[in-house]
Design an enzyme around this catalytic site. Sequence first.
Site, PDB file in Angstrom:
ATOM      1  N   TYR A 168     -58.006  24.654  -2.194  1.00 15.84           N
ATOM      2  CA  TYR A 168     -58.296  24.225  -0.819  1.00 15.84           C
ATOM      3  C   TYR A 168     -58.062  22.709  -0.679  1.00 15.84           C
ATOM      4  O   TYR A 168     -58.705  21.919  -1.363  1.00 15.84           O
ATOM      5  CB  TYR A 168     -59.747  24.602  -0.509  1.00 15.84           C
ATOM      6  CG  TYR A 168     -60.352  24.003   0.735  1.00 15.84           C
ATOM      7  CD1 TYR A 168     -59.846  24.291   1.994  1.00 15.84           C
ATOM      8  CD2 TYR A 168     -61.471  23.175   0.647  1.00 15.84           C
ATOM      9  CE1 TYR A 168     -60.428  23.752   3.130  1.00 15.84           C
ATOM     10  CE2 TYR A 168     -62.072  22.636   1.775  1.00 15.84           C
ATOM     11  CZ  TYR A 168     -61.534  22.923   3.024  1.00 15.84           C
ATOM     12  OH  TYR A 168     -62.113  22.390   4.141  1.00 15.84           O
ATOM     13  N   ARG A 169     -57.105  22.349   0.134  1.00 19.09           N
ATOM     14  CA  ARG A 169     -56.769  20.942   0.425  1.00 19.09           C
ATOM     15  C   ARG A 169     -56.418  20.138  -0.836  1.00 19.09           C
ATOM     16  O   ARG A 169     -56.653  18.922  -0.897  1.00 19.09           O
ATOM     17  CB  ARG A 169     -57.912  20.235   1.164  1.00 19.09           C
ATOM     18  CG  ARG A 169     -58.224  20.799   2.534  1.00 19.09           C
ATOM     19  CD  ARG A 169     -57.082  20.638   3.509  1.00 19.09           C
ATOM     20  NE  ARG A 169     -57.465  20.934   4.869  1.00 19.09           N
ATOM     21  CZ  ARG A 169     -57.390  22.151   5.433  1.00 19.09           C
ATOM     22  NH1 ARG A 169     -56.920  23.171   4.754  1.00 19.09           N
ATOM     23  NH2 ARG A 169     -57.739  22.324   6.697  1.00 19.09           N
ATOM     24  N   SER A 170     -55.860  20.795  -1.841  1.00 16.23           N
ATOM     25  CA  SER A 170     -55.443  20.077  -3.052  1.00 16.23           C
ATOM     26  C   SER A 170     -54.212  20.746  -3.636  1.00 16.23           C
ATOM     27  O   SER A 170     -54.189  21.963  -3.820  1.00 16.23           O
ATOM     28  CB  SER A 170     -56.581  20.078  -4.081  1.00 16.23           C
ATOM     29  OG  SER A 170     -56.064  19.693  -5.345  1.00 16.23           O
TER      30      SER A 170
END
Length: 312
Positions: A168-170
Amino acid sequence: MTFTPDFERRNRIEQVRLAAFTTMRIGGPATLVTLESRADLAELLGQPHRWLGRGANLLIGDDGVPEPVVRLGESFATLELGEVSGGRARVRVGAAVDLAELIAACVKAGFAGPEGLAGVPATVGGALRMNAGTNTCWMLDWVSRVEVVLPGETEPRWLERAALPAAYRSCGLPHGTLFLGCELELATADPALLKATGTRLKQAKAATQPLALASAGCVFKNPAPTMPAGKLIDDLGLKGEHIGAAEISTVHANFIVNRTRAATCADVVALIRRIRERAWRERGVLLTMEVETWNCPVELHIHPRELAGVGV
Ligand code: EPU
């Protein structure tokens, strides 16, 4: 920072205020390099620098940054749509392409997947770097390979998507990784259906997010899928609170808007501090930054229980 005359001839170098290059409209002075020549990558990578995409998820300090800020120029904005074979197609896209342009090209060709990112403001490189997305899909969902330069290296290399521990978001790659582009493997679908999905997603965003005002999108990561940061901040009664021109959006509480474009980074940081302290004290929740920060006070990343001794 010094560049050779050849570098200066082939690439644009200018003194700017970074506020003009971020959607938050905040950020002090820096040297901006627009890199046009792959041949000059090595010279650039040999000295401190920072990579800039569309600046849509970025908060920059009021003093700017001392390192050259680099964005990829037109020569990194290539887009090749492959032939369809067995109901699938390959797309190769450079990091400087605007994500909206990639989505539009895929929709038109009837290649499914990227339309799920409709309305996410980013360059392809920025979207890869952040694994940008929505609450249902992420950029790396359709990517089969990425072209990167890893920190400490000067030669680009292709990495298989499976080798990226994305989350998530990485993107799962180290800070400072340069994304030069990627390949996507997409199934074919009816362009009209893809277009309708993209339109619906953009309308949903417009109905729930303060898109007309300057912001950097969601400020915090959602602590858990079942605990959206926006709902938490809203429940704390913080909507509409402001410091200077920085305001917790009355539309979506996980956005801080720069209402009159006169807010400073210091205003935003003070507001973030207030939110994180309240979330910790009253709900026991640690809010962590989703927005990237450059040369901002460390308190944005310090645990709220340690903040008492940190001056603003
Ligand atoms: N909510 C409130 N009050 C608010 C905001 C939200 O009660 O002020 C509630 C909503 O009613 C909903 C829930 O919280 O029940 C979740 O809100 P929303 O659907 O807006 O989704 P989100 O989790 O807040 C995520 C992404 C957004 C992305 C949207 C839509 C994060 C941190 N945010 O928001 O991404 O646009 O889903 O897909 O993961 C961004 O990354 O910058 C960003 C804006």
